[in-house]
Design an enzyme around this catalytic site. Structure first.
Site, mmCIF file in Angstrom:
data_model
loop_
_atom_site.group_PDB
_atom_site.id
_atom_site.type_symbol
_atom_site.label_atom_id
_atom_site.label_comp_id
_atom_site.label_asym_id
_atom_site.label_seq_id
_atom_site.Cartn_x
_atom_site.Cartn_y
_atom_site.Cartn_z
ATOM 1 N NE ARG A 160 -9.349 -9.142 -16.826
ATOM 2 C CZ ARG A 160 -9.422 -7.829 -17.063
ATOM 3 N NH1 ARG A 160 -8.535 -7.227 -17.855
ATOM 4 N NH2 ARG A 160 -10.345 -7.095 -16.510
ATOM 5 C CB THR A 191 -10.823 -2.360 -12.882
ATOM 6 O OG1 THR A 191 -11.153 -3.335 -13.880
ATOM 7 C CG2 THR A 191 -10.161 -1.163 -13.519
ATOM 8 N NE ARG A 245 -5.630 -4.306 -12.166
ATOM 9 C CZ ARG A 245 -6.391 -4.383 -13.245
ATOM 10 N NH1 ARG A 245 -7.578 -4.970 -13.186
ATOM 11 N NH2 ARG A 245 -5.975 -3.874 -14.399
ATOM 12 C CG HIS A 274 -3.095 -4.320 -19.591
ATOM 13 N ND1 HIS A 274 -4.322 -3.791 -19.889
ATOM 14 C CD2 HIS A 274 -2.813 -5.233 -20.569
ATOM 15 C CE1 HIS A 274 -4.774 -4.354 -21.016
ATOM 16 N NE2 HIS A 274 -3.871 -5.225 -21.444
#
Ligand code: IDP
Ligand code: MG
Length: 136
Positions: free
Chosen positions: A88, A94, A105, A118
């Protein structure tokens, strides 16, 4: 004391489409993850709906399921110390615009929906998600 865990990672269609899977896999390896299982698949909308069932009530659920089933993805079981939390952290927020410098990301994400990767959000969900892709 060691706490070796496994987590599920998906390289999403936007990243596979841009042929980023080897680069992203190398990022995992550079950050101490071992890729235990890996497969490239193209799932159906129905499978995506099952996978993202926790988001069923969200306004973006339909788009999300269309998106995950829109092209090939790479699903992997990753292993390392505290794998769930470390993955994570490596992925970042996100929404790529909120993700810290150096996170996947931030580096690869295009938008909140096309955010390239994901990762399971808990050890419990990691087991469920690994089972979903690799044990039936
Ligand atoms: P996560 O992937 O960081 O765990 P979740 O809240 O579990 O984020 O959402 C699952 C996926 O749904 C996200 O990765 C993102 O692609 C998409 N998503 C989340 N929130 C939104 C939104 O507000 N609009 C569109 N897509 C969203
Ligand atoms: Mg999530």
């Amino acid at each position: 004391m060691s706490n070796i865990e496994q987590t599920l990672s998906i390289i999403k269609p936007d990243a596979v489409e841009r042929n980023l899977q080897n680069q992203i896999k190398q990022d995992f390896i550079n950050n101490g993850f071992e890729i235990i299982k890996e497969k490239k698949i193209h799932i159906s909308k129905e499978e995506a709906e099952k996978f993202y069932k926790v988001h069923e009530s969200k306004p973006f659920y339909n788009d999300l399921c269309n998106y995950l089933s829109s092209g090939p993805i790479v699903v992997m079981t990753l292993q390392r110390e505290n794998a769930v939390m470390e993955n994570r952290k490596l992925m970042g927020a996100t929404n790529p615009v909120d993700a810290d410098e150096g996170t996947l990301r931030k580096k690869y994400g295009i938008s909140i929906d096309k955010n390239s990767v994901h990762g399971s959000d808990s050890l419990e969900n990691a087991k469920i998600e690994i089972d979903f892709f690799f044990n039936h």
